[in-house]
Enzyme design. Sequence first.
Site, mmCIF file in Angstrom:
data_model
loop_
_atom_site.group_PDB
_atom_site.id
_atom_site.type_symbol
_atom_site.label_atom_id
_atom_site.label_comp_id
_atom_site.label_asym_id
_atom_site.label_seq_id
_atom_site.Cartn_x
_atom_site.Cartn_y
_atom_site.Cartn_z
ATOM 1 N N ASP A 1 0.867 -1.175 0.000
ATOM 2 C CA ASP A 1 0.000 0.000 0.000
ATOM 3 C C ASP A 1 0.906 1.230 0.000
ATOM 4 O OD1 ASP A 1 -2.326 1.600 0.349
ATOM 5 O OD2 ASP A 1 -1.931 1.676 2.492
ATOM 6 N N THR B 1 -0.328 4.871 1.120
ATOM 7 C CA THR B 1 -0.646 5.786 2.207
ATOM 8 C C THR B 1 -0.488 5.104 3.555
ATOM 9 O OG1 THR B 1 -2.229 6.855 0.749
ATOM 10 C CG2 THR B 1 -2.378 7.378 3.080
ATOM 11 N N GLU C 1 -3.078 21.220 0.073
ATOM 12 C CA GLU C 1 -3.561 22.573 0.358
ATOM 13 C C GLU C 1 -3.279 22.972 1.793
ATOM 14 O OE1 GLU C 1 -7.592 23.448 -1.098
ATOM 15 O OE2 GLU C 1 -6.342 24.394 -2.609
ATOM 16 N N LYS D 1 -2.998 28.587 -9.266
ATOM 17 C CA LYS D 1 -1.938 27.623 -8.941
ATOM 18 C C LYS D 1 -2.325 26.294 -9.593
ATOM 19 C CE LYS D 1 -3.891 26.074 -4.536
ATOM 20 N NZ LYS D 1 -3.752 26.024 -3.094
ATOM 21 N N GLY E 1 -5.006 3.412 -3.491
ATOM 22 C CA GLY E 1 -6.272 4.030 -3.846
ATOM 23 C C GLY E 1 -6.102 5.465 -4.303
ATOM 24 N N ASP F 1 -1.440 -1.014 5.995
ATOM 25 C CA ASP F 1 -1.714 -0.550 7.360
ATOM 26 C C ASP F 1 -3.182 -0.267 7.634
ATOM 27 O OD1 ASP F 1 -1.883 1.750 5.750
ATOM 28 O OD2 ASP F 1 -1.445 3.035 7.453
ATOM 29 N N ASN G 1 -8.415 -1.235 4.172
ATOM 30 C CA ASN G 1 -8.467 -1.435 2.719
ATOM 31 C C ASN G 1 -7.372 -2.380 2.230
ATOM 32 O OD1 ASN G 1 -6.633 0.639 3.461
ATOM 33 N ND2 ASN G 1 -6.503 1.296 1.348
ATOM 34 N N ASP G 2 -6.449 -2.753 3.108
ATOM 35 C CA ASP G 2 -5.372 -3.677 2.724
ATOM 36 C C ASP G 2 -5.622 -5.098 3.228
ATOM 37 O OD1 ASP G 2 -3.870 -1.467 1.680
ATOM 38 O OD2 ASP G 2 -3.349 -0.941 3.729
#
EC number: 7.6.2.1
Length: 1209
Positions: free
Chosen positions: A396, A398, A500, A564, A679, A816, A819-820
Site C-alpha cells: 500500500d 498511504t 492545500e 496555482k 487508492g 496498514d 483497505n489492505d
Amino acid sequence: MSFFGLDCVTKTERELERKLRANDREYNRSFKYATNAIKTSKYNVLTFLPLNLFEQFQRIANAYFLVLLVLQVIPQISSLSWFTTVVPLIFVLTVTAAKDATDDLNRHRSDKRVNNRKVQVLINRKLRSEKWMDVQVGDIIKLENNQFVTADLLLLSSSEPLNLVYIETAELDGETNLKVRQALPVTGDLGDDIEKLADFNGEVRCEPPNNRLDRFTGTLAFAGQKYALDNEKILLRGCTLRNTEWCFGLVLFAGQETKLMQNCGKSTFKRTSVDRLMNVLVLCIFGFLVCMCTILAIGNYIWEINKGSNFTVFLPREDGNNAGFSAFLTFWSYVIILNTVVPISLYVSVEIIRLGNSFYIDWDRKMYHSHSDTPAEARTTTLNEELGQIKYIFSDKTGTLTQNIMIFNKCSINGKSYGDVYDYTGQRLEISEQKDSVDFSFNPLADPRFVFYDHSLVEAVKLENPEVHAFFRLLALCHTVMAGEKKEGELFYQAQSPDEGALVTAARNFGFVFRSRTPDSISIVEMGKQRSYELLAILDFNNVRKRMSVIVRSPEGKLSLYCKGADTIIYERLHQSCSKLMDVTTEHLNEFAGEGLRTLALAYKDLDEEYFSQWKQRHHEASTALDDRESKLDELYEEIEKDLLLLGATAIEDKLQDGVPQTIEELSKADIKIWVLTGDKQETAENIGYSCNLLREEMNEVFIISGHSSDDVREELRNAQTSMKPNAAENPVILSEEAGEGVKLIKDEVVNGEYGLVINGHSLAFALERSMELDFLRTACMCKSVICCRVTPLQKAQVVELVKRYKRAVTLAIGDGANDVSMIKAAHIGVGISGQEGMQAVLSSDYSFAQFRFLQRLLLVHGRWSYLRMCKFLRYFFYKNFTFTFVHFWFAFFCGFSAQTVYDEWFITLYNLMYTALPVLGMSLFDQDVNDVWSFQHPQLYVPGQLNLYFSKKAFFKCAIHSCYSSLVLFFIPYAALHDTVRDDGKDMADYQSFALLTQTCLLFAVSIQLGLEMSYWTAVNTFFVLGSLVMYFVVTFTMYSNGMFLLLPSAFPFIGSARNSLNQPNVWLTIVLTSILCVLPVVTYRFLLIQLCPTINDKVMFKVRQAKATPPPPPRRARIRRSSTRRSGYAFSHAQGYGDLVTSGRFLRRPAISLSSGFSQVGRAATGFSPMGRSAGYSPTGRPQNLKVPDVEVTSLQMYRTITDPSL
C-alpha cells in the site's frame, strides 16, 4: 479494531434487493439480515477438538503415524513397542493444538473487544448505549466526532449547516483527505429531535450487499414521497467521523454485509512452500517404503521356501502359516521397523525451530520503534522460512510508504530558490534536525509544528520583498481550506487535500495568515494587519484542468486573479514577458522534482473591471445553462486564465517513512519485485514512486496504461511488451500445467534495461478480465516495478491472486489499513504496519511492525536465516534418518528377512529423541552463514531462496543417495571388521549384540561429524549440544548394558555387558574411525571441488568474511541522489472536483466574516506594524544579498506591486 468477520445467518437464497423500514425491528427481522456481530475466530469450545484434529490429520505425516500406531498394536507384526509411536504423536498433536488454541483465543478477545464497543441506538423512543454486536438493520444510531462508523448508514441529519458531515476514508480507499457527505433535506429537518427521529418510518429499497465502494443506488419512501439515494448520502463502515459534533444514521447493512466486509478476502490456511514440498516428499517416501517392504517380503517368501523348512523341525509353524502368510506379516513388520524414514520427531523439531525463529523476530531490538513503543511481532509461527523466498512484494502507499504528512519543503520565487542551507563557503549542507530552524516568534499566529531551515526566506518577508509577499498572498487566498479556532489564537485548518493544508500553513507561518471565509469573502492577516478580500469567483480544480484560480478584489479595490496548478499547464498560459523567468524557474522545478518533491507553479494576473463585469455575466449564463454546461464553463475559464505572470513554484514533500528509499533499493538488489497498489490518484502515486526509488529517471521507460476500453488497454499492454522485447512471441511461454488443476505457470522473461509500469484503476478493471489477465501479468512481470492507482480493496486481492496463480513465486503483501486486509489475506505472507489507521491490517497479518524499513531486516536477515536453517535442518534430518533406516534394509539380507532390528530397541527409541535431537536443533536455531551486517551489504545472498536452491526435490534425492552410500559403509565395514574376529583374550566377539553396538556407535559418530560439516557458525551452545550428545550416548549405553539394569528387568535390557566388552577393544575404535572417514570423505571432496570450480554467492561472501577476519566496517553512507528529472506536479492530487462550488455556495460555512484580532502585537514602525528583529532580521547567514535579482530576468509589472510602501526602504 477488527473490521472483518463472518455472517451469523446462513442465507438460503441470494438477495436481489434490500428492503427495510426505519425503527421497525420486527419487520426487518423477517428478512434475516446479518447482525452487526463479527466473528474472526475459527473454533468454539465444542468444535475445537474435532476441527483441530481434522486439520492436523490433513498433514499426511500425522495420518501416516496414526496408521502406524494401529499396526503396532497388532502383536503378530509388531517388533517395536506401541509407545514408541503413541507418545511422540500425542506430544505433537498436543503442542500444535495448544498453539492453535492460543491464537484463536486472541482472535476471540479481539472480536469481543470490537463487538462490545458502545454506540447510541434509538430504541423505544430513547437513546440507549448498546453494544455494536446488538445493532440491527433498520436501527437509527447516533455518532459523535472522531467515532468509527458502526455499520453502513444512510445519513439522516447532522450538527453542521445543511446537514453536512466530514468523514475520513483512509481505511477504505487509502486517502487521508476529508470527504463531505450530505443528508436529504427531508431527513435533515429531523435534526436531533428524538421524538421526530423515533416517529420516522421511512422505507428504503436499495441494492443488495456488494463490494462497490464508489457506488450506491436506492430510494427512500417517506411521507408519500420518493427520494433518490446515492453514494453521497451514505456513511460506510470503516470511515471515521471528523469535525462534526454529531450525526444520526439509519443502518442499511450490518456485519459481514457492509461494503468493507465484502471487500475483505476470505481467511485461508497459509502453508509454506517447504510444507507443500514436504507433503509431496512424504508421499514419495511412503511409496519408497512400500517398495522396500515389498522387496523384503518377497525375500522372506523365497527364504521361507528355500531355507525356512529346515527350521520347522524345532520351530514348527502355527496352523495355516505358510510361506505366503509369513511374507504378508513380514511386509507389515518392516513397515513398522522402517517407519523412521519419516520420524514424527521431524514435525516436533520443525515446530520448535519455527517457534524459536519467531521469538528472534519478537526480540529484535533493531525492529523496535521507540517513538510509538511498538516492537516487531510474529503473529504466526508457521511461515518463517517463507520470508526467505519472497519474489513479489505488494505494498500500500498511504501510511505504509508515506507518513500521511505533507511538508512545505522548498520554493522558487521570482527566480530565486529557497529551502536549501549553505555554509560560509557556499557549499550546500544536508538538512537535519540538529540544524537551526527559522525562528517564527515574530508571528504569534504561526503554527509551532511548521519547520523551515532557510533563514533567507523569512528575511525576504521581513524586508518586504514584493514578489515574496505576493507569493504568500496567493497561497493564503487561492484555496478551499476552512479555518477553525479551538480557542483565541489557536487556529486549525480543515483542508480537503493535504497539499492545500501544507501550502496554507506555510503562508500562515511566513506572515500571511488565513483566518476565515464566507461565500463571498476571505479574511487574512498580512504581516500583522487584518485584511478582507472580496471573493468574486472560484475557478475550480478538476483532473483535466489540473489547476484552480480565484478572482478577488483587494481592500484597495484592485481586481486580481490568482492561479496555482501543474507547472506544465500554468506555463502554457503565461505572458511572453515571463520567458526568461520561466527558464530559471524550470531549472528549480527540475531540481525539486529530481528530489521527489511534488511541484506546483503559481501565477497571477490583474484584471480590468469592465472586462470582468462582462465575463461575470457570461459565467452566470454558462453556469445556469441546461445543455453542455461543463464545456461552456471550461471555455470561459480558458479565456480568463491567459497572459498570467509567473510568481514562482512550490515544492511539497509527501513525507516518506524513514528509510523507505533505501529499503526499496536494497530489496530491488535482492531481485525482489515491488508493486504498489494504492487508492490514490495516478499523479500522487507516480510522485511517491519517484521519491522512494521505485521509479527512477534512469529507467528506459515508464509505461502509463490508462485506456478506457478493453481494446485500448490491450493495445497499450501489447505496445509496452513490444517496446521491452521487440521479438517477443505474442503469447507468453507456458512453463507447465499443474497436474489436475489446469493452471498454467508463466515463465519469467528477461528484457534488456529497466522499465516501470503505471496502470489506472479503470484500466486495471479491464486488465484483470479473464481474456486479458495473462497479457497484463506478462507486461507487468517484465517491468522492474509496477504501480496500480485508484484500486479498490478487492482489486488489490485480485492482483495478488493473479500473480500467485500464474507465477511460481512467493508473494508478500504489506499495508496498514482496512483497505489492505483482503490483499494481506490473499498473499502467501501478510505484513501489517501498526500505524495511525487503526489495527485492522495488523489483526489480519502474519507479521507486524511499525515502519516499512523494518521489512528489509525481516526478509534479508530473519527470513533468509530462517529459510537457510530450515533447509539445512531438513537435509540433515533426512540424511541421518535415511542412513539409520537403510542399515536395517541391508541387515535384512543377513537375518533371513525376519524383521529383526539391527540396533538395540533402546537405541531406536532414543536416537531421535536424545542422541541427535539437540545438535540438529542447535544448528537450526543458531546457525548463520554470515551475520546481519554482511547480509545487508550483499542482498544477492537472498536470491538462492527465491530459486529454492537450498532444499528441493533435487536436493532431497542427493540426500537420499548420500544416505544410501553412508548406510552401506556403516553396515558392511563393521560387518567385515567383526567377521571371524576375536578379542585380545582370544574369545569370539562376532555376536549380534557386539555388531549392533558397533554399528550404532559408528552411525552416531558419522552423523555427528556430518552435522559439524553442515554448521557454518559454531557457538558454545552448539558445541555443548554435539559433544554432550555423544557423552550422553556413552553414559546411557554403559548404564543400560550394565548388570544392575539386567537384574532389574532382564527382558528390557538384554545387552548385558556388551558395551564394556566391545568398546575396550582397539579394533572397534579403529573401525569407528574408518567408517567415519569413509562416510564424510565424498562430502568433503564434493564441496571442495564445488567451491573451487563453481562457487555460489554464499561461498564468495563467506570467503570475503574470512578475509576480513574482523567486524566489517559500517556500510558507506549513501550519497543523496540528485537527478535531472521531468517535472511531476503535486498539485492537490487528492483534491476532489466541486469543492469550489461548495465554498461559494455557503453550504458549509458557519459564520460570516467578522473582524478578528490579528494576533500580532503592534510594535516597531507604524507603517508596517512589525519590526524586523531577531537573528534573521537584516542580515543573511549565507552572506549573499537578499534581494538579488536573477541576471537578465525581465522586470514584470508584479515587481511594481506593493501593498505597503515605505519611502525609507
